[in-house]
Design a protein around this motif. Structure first.
Motif, short mmCIF file in Angstrom:
data_model
loop_
_atom_site.label_atom_id
_atom_site.label_comp_id
_atom_site.label_asym_id
_atom_site.label_seq_id
_atom_site.Cartn_x
_atom_site.Cartn_y
_atom_site.Cartn_z
N GLU A 32 -46.82 -6.14 15.96
CA GLU A 32 -47.01 -4.69 15.94
C GLU A 32 -46.96 -4.12 17.36
N ASP A 33 -47.50 -4.86 18.31
CA ASP A 33 -47.46 -4.41 19.70
C ASP A 33 -46.03 -4.34 20.21
N LEU A 34 -45.22 -5.32 19.85
CA LEU A 34 -43.82 -5.33 20.27
C LEU A 34 -43.08 -4.15 19.64
N ARG A 35 -43.35 -3.88 18.39
CA ARG A 35 -42.73 -2.71 17.75
C ARG A 35 -43.12 -1.43 18.46
N ALA A 36 -44.37 -1.32 18.88
CA ALA A 36 -44.83 -0.13 19.60
C ALA A 36 -44.12 0.00 20.94
N VAL A 37 -43.91 -1.12 21.63
CA VAL A 37 -43.21 -1.09 22.91
C VAL A 37 -41.77 -0.66 22.70
N MET A 38 -41.14 -1.17 21.66
CA MET A 38 -39.75 -0.80 21.38
C MET A 38 -39.64 0.68 21.04
N ALA A 39 -40.60 1.20 20.29
CA ALA A 39 -40.59 2.62 19.96
C ALA A 39 -40.81 3.46 21.22
N ALA A 40 -41.70 3.02 22.08
CA ALA A 40 -41.94 3.74 23.33
C ALA A 40 -40.69 3.72 24.20
N ARG A 41 -39.96 2.62 24.19
CA ARG A 41 -38.71 2.53 24.97
C ARG A 41 -37.69 3.53 24.44
N ARG A 42 -37.63 3.66 23.12
CA ARG A 42 -36.69 4.63 22.54
C ARG A 42 -37.10 6.05 22.94
N ASP A 43 -38.41 6.31 22.94
CA ASP A 43 -38.89 7.65 23.29
C ASP A 43 -38.73 7.95 24.78
N LEU A 44 -39.02 6.97 25.62
CA LEU A 44 -39.05 7.20 27.06
C LEU A 44 -37.70 7.03 27.74
N GLY A 45 -36.85 6.21 27.17
CA GLY A 45 -35.55 5.98 27.76
C GLY A 45 -35.51 4.69 28.55
N PRO A 46 -34.30 4.31 28.99
CA PRO A 46 -34.12 3.01 29.65
C PRO A 46 -34.77 2.91 31.02
N GLU A 47 -35.08 4.03 31.67
CA GLU A 47 -35.67 3.93 33.02
C GLU A 47 -37.09 3.36 32.98
N TYR A 48 -37.73 3.36 31.82
CA TYR A 48 -39.07 2.80 31.68
C TYR A 48 -39.06 1.39 31.09
N GLU A 49 -37.88 0.86 30.83
CA GLU A 49 -37.78 -0.43 30.14
C GLU A 49 -38.50 -1.55 30.88
N ASP A 50 -38.26 -1.69 32.18
CA ASP A 50 -38.90 -2.77 32.94
C ASP A 50 -40.42 -2.65 32.91
N ALA A 51 -40.93 -1.45 33.08
CA ALA A 51 -42.38 -1.26 33.08
C ALA A 51 -42.97 -1.57 31.70
N LEU A 52 -42.26 -1.18 30.64
CA LEU A 52 -42.75 -1.48 29.29
C LEU A 52 -42.75 -2.97 29.02
N VAL A 53 -41.69 -3.66 29.44
CA VAL A 53 -41.62 -5.12 29.25
C VAL A 53 -42.73 -5.80 30.03
N ASP A 54 -42.94 -5.39 31.28
CA ASP A 54 -44.01 -5.99 32.08
C ASP A 54 -45.37 -5.76 31.45
N SER A 55 -45.59 -4.56 30.94
CA SER A 55 -46.86 -4.25 30.29
C SER A 55 -47.08 -5.12 29.06
N PHE A 56 -46.03 -5.29 28.27
CA PHE A 56 -46.14 -6.11 27.06
C PHE A 56 -46.40 -7.57 27.44
N LEU A 57 -45.69 -8.08 28.45
CA LEU A 57 -45.88 -9.48 28.86
C LEU A 57 -47.28 -9.70 29.43
N ASP A 58 -47.81 -8.74 30.16
CA ASP A 58 -49.18 -8.87 30.67
C ASP A 58 -50.17 -8.97 29.51
N LYS A 59 -49.98 -8.13 28.51
CA LYS A 59 -50.86 -8.16 27.34
C LYS A 59 -50.71 -9.49 26.59
N LEU A 60 -49.49 -9.98 26.51
CA LEU A 60 -49.24 -11.25 25.84
C LEU A 60 -49.91 -12.40 26.60
N ASP A 61 -49.86 -12.36 27.94
CA ASP A 61 -50.53 -13.38 28.74
C ASP A 61 -52.02 -13.40 28.48
#
Length: 140
Positions: A32-61
């Motif tokens: 569900e968290d990954l789905r939320a990140v993907m939805a946020a990426r669609r809403d925010l655009g590709p310029e936020y992609e790296d930050a969203l991925v880093d945020s998700f990976l930190d949470k996963l860690d």
């Protein structure tokens, strides 16, 4: 969903910082968290992609570390206590070595220098044992 035209542009320096995601509930899963990140990426655009991925990976860690801690704790609770490992004490060796060297040194010192030789040899032995005792006390 948010309107892209109402969003602020990413900062000019450094990586873009996405808006904070709401804290997940205890029942949310990684999927569900990954789905939320993907939805946020669609809403925010590709310029936020790296930050969203880093945020998700930190949470996963954090989640993986918590799972590992829980599993290790569970395994430790179910293990019988192991044998008590007694640490070897070097003080006995130093004391025995001092006595073993003290006997011949006494004979040599008294034979060559009488009382001053005896006092000097045993003063050295006492100094070595004292230095060892002080070094052991500072290690504790």
């Amino acid at each position: 969903m948010t309107d892209i035209t109402s969003q602020q542009p990413p900062p000019a320096t450094g990586r873009p910082v996405p808006p904070p995601l709401p804290p997940p509930s205890a029942a949310s899963s990684t999927r569900e968290d990954l789905r939320a990140v993907m939805a946020a990426r669609r809403d925010l655009g590709p310029e936020y992609e790296d930050a969203l991925v880093d945020s998700f990976l930190d949470k996963l860690d954090v989640e993986i570390a918590a799972r590992i801690r829980n599993e290790v704790a569970a395994q430790l609770r179910h293990q019988p206590p192991g044998p008590v490992v007694k640490q070897r004490d070097g003080a006995v060796g130093v004391a025995m070595g001092s006595l073993a060297l003290g006997i011949p040194l006494t004979g040599i010192a008294v034979g060559n220098a009488n009382l001053p030789g005896l006092l000097l040899s045993w003063g050295g032995i006492i100094a070595v044992n004292f230095a060892y005792a002080v070094s052991r006390r500072s290690q504790r």
